[in-house]
Write a protein that holds these residues in place. Structure first.
Motif, mmCIF file in Angstrom:
data_model
loop_
_atom_site.group_PDB
_atom_site.id
_atom_site.type_symbol
_atom_site.label_atom_id
_atom_site.label_comp_id
_atom_site.label_asym_id
_atom_site.label_seq_id
_atom_site.Cartn_x
_atom_site.Cartn_y
_atom_site.Cartn_z
ATOM 1 N N SER A 116 10.292 7.462 56.728
ATOM 2 C CA SER A 116 10.235 6.738 55.461
ATOM 3 C C SER A 116 11.357 7.203 54.531
ATOM 4 N N VAL A 117 11.704 6.352 53.572
ATOM 5 C CA VAL A 117 12.725 6.702 52.590
ATOM 6 C C VAL A 117 12.091 7.602 51.533
ATOM 7 N N LYS A 118 12.643 8.796 51.380
ATOM 8 C CA LYS A 118 12.138 9.750 50.383
ATOM 9 C C LYS A 118 12.642 9.383 48.999
ATOM 10 N N TRP A 119 13.933 9.068 48.891
ATOM 11 C CA TRP A 119 14.543 8.590 47.646
ATOM 12 C C TRP A 119 15.840 7.879 47.968
ATOM 13 N N GLU A 120 16.278 7.042 47.027
ATOM 14 C CA GLU A 120 17.545 6.346 47.153
ATOM 15 C C GLU A 120 18.209 6.305 45.789
ATOM 16 N N THR A 121 19.504 6.609 45.755
ATOM 17 C CA THR A 121 20.273 6.576 44.509
ATOM 18 C C THR A 121 21.451 5.627 44.705
ATOM 19 N N LYS A 122 21.522 4.611 43.857
ATOM 20 C CA LYS A 122 22.621 3.638 43.907
ATOM 21 C C LYS A 122 23.835 4.206 43.173
ATOM 22 N N ILE A 123 25.028 3.863 43.667
ATOM 23 C CA ILE A 123 26.281 4.284 43.042
ATOM 24 C C ILE A 123 27.150 3.037 42.900
ATOM 25 N N ASN A 124 27.750 2.843 41.723
ATOM 26 C CA ASN A 124 28.474 1.615 41.405
ATOM 27 C C ASN A 124 29.892 1.581 41.976
ATOM 28 N N THR A 125 30.067 2.081 43.176
ATOM 29 C CA THR A 125 31.339 2.030 43.890
ATOM 30 C C THR A 125 31.055 2.301 45.354
ATOM 31 N N LEU A 126 32.053 2.113 46.213
ATOM 32 C CA LEU A 126 31.867 2.410 47.624
ATOM 33 C C LEU A 126 31.912 3.911 47.863
ATOM 34 N N VAL A 127 30.969 4.397 48.647
ATOM 35 C CA VAL A 127 30.872 5.816 48.965
ATOM 36 C C VAL A 127 31.373 6.004 50.393
ATOM 37 N N PHE A 128 32.671 6.305 50.528
ATOM 38 C CA PHE A 128 33.267 6.507 51.843
ATOM 39 C C PHE A 128 33.324 7.981 52.222
ATOM 40 N N GLY A 129 32.976 8.861 51.312
ATOM 41 C CA GLY A 129 33.150 10.285 51.537
ATOM 42 C C GLY A 129 32.102 10.951 52.399
ATOM 43 N N GLY A 130 31.030 10.273 52.740
ATOM 44 C CA GLY A 130 29.968 10.935 53.483
ATOM 45 C C GLY A 130 29.201 11.868 52.564
ATOM 46 N N ALA A 131 28.275 12.621 53.118
ATOM 47 C CA ALA A 131 27.445 13.545 52.332
ATOM 48 C C ALA A 131 27.399 14.900 53.019
ATOM 49 N N THR A 132 27.348 15.941 52.206
ATOM 50 C CA THR A 132 27.267 17.314 52.686
ATOM 51 C C THR A 132 26.215 18.025 51.857
ATOM 52 N N VAL A 133 25.374 18.852 52.484
ATOM 53 C CA VAL A 133 24.270 19.514 51.783
ATOM 54 C C VAL A 133 24.457 21.025 51.815
ATOM 55 N N ALA A 134 24.213 21.660 50.659
ATOM 56 C CA ALA A 134 24.194 23.122 50.546
ATOM 57 C C ALA A 134 23.299 23.509 49.378
ATOM 58 N N ASN A 135 22.491 24.533 49.559
ATOM 59 C CA ASN A 135 21.644 25.072 48.490
ATOM 60 C C ASN A 135 20.821 23.983 47.801
ATOM 61 N N ASP A 136 20.185 23.104 48.570
ATOM 62 C CA ASP A 136 19.335 22.032 48.034
ATOM 63 C C ASP A 136 20.090 21.045 47.159
ATOM 64 N N VAL A 137 21.389 20.901 47.391
ATOM 65 C CA VAL A 137 22.211 19.941 46.653
ATOM 66 C C VAL A 137 22.981 19.086 47.663
ATOM 67 N N VAL A 138 22.968 17.765 47.446
ATOM 68 C CA VAL A 138 23.743 16.837 48.262
ATOM 69 C C VAL A 138 25.039 16.540 47.515
ATOM 70 N N PHE A 139 26.169 16.792 48.144
ATOM 71 C CA PHE A 139 27.476 16.489 47.561
ATOM 72 C C PHE A 139 28.024 15.244 48.248
ATOM 73 N N THR A 140 28.533 14.301 47.467
ATOM 74 C CA THR A 140 29.203 13.133 48.019
ATOM 75 C C THR A 140 30.304 12.705 47.062
#
Length: 131
Positions: A26-50
């Protein structure tokens, strides 16, 4: 898609990130961003960086998806952040697309010329319970 940096598809696209519950899909959460996100996502210390084509590196809470922090570079991003130890590394150098664009075909690099950068940030620890 064959879309180049001056394409209306890049200028008007939107994106986002989402977290999926590994136990049931199931989807836990979703956050919309008003541009294209081509950078992928990286996680460290309970933080998602994109990062994204509007030139922003963003940090989100892994539990809620709430944006915790952002940094605006002089150019857009199209590669994922990398983490080594307590550092986050990002490379900016793609055409920066304005987040406030409203019409197809409007692209730009903000008010400054495109500049390629390699940027490093130190991940700071916070007190338990601090935002």
């Amino acid at each position: 898609s064959g879309a180049g940096p001056n394409s209306a598809a890049l200028a008007t696209g939107t994106g986002g990130i989402l977290a999926i519950n590994a136990a049931d899909g199931s989807v836990k959460w979703e956050t919309k961003i008003n541009t294209l996100v081509f950078g992928g996502a990286t996680v460290a210390n309970d933080v998602v960086f994109t990062n994204s084509l509007d030139g922003f590196l963003r940090a989100f809470n892994t539990d809620t998806g709430a944006e915790l922090w952002n940094y605006e570079a002089g150019s857009g991003f199209n590669a994922p952040p990398a983490i080594a130890g307590d550092m986050v590394f990002v490379g900016a150098g793609f055409v920066k697309l304005r987040a406030e664009r409203s019409a197809p075909g409007i692209t730009g690099q903000g008010d400054a010329p495109q500049v390629s950068k390699f940027i490093a940030f130190k991940i700071a620890e916070t007190e338990p319970g601090a935002p």
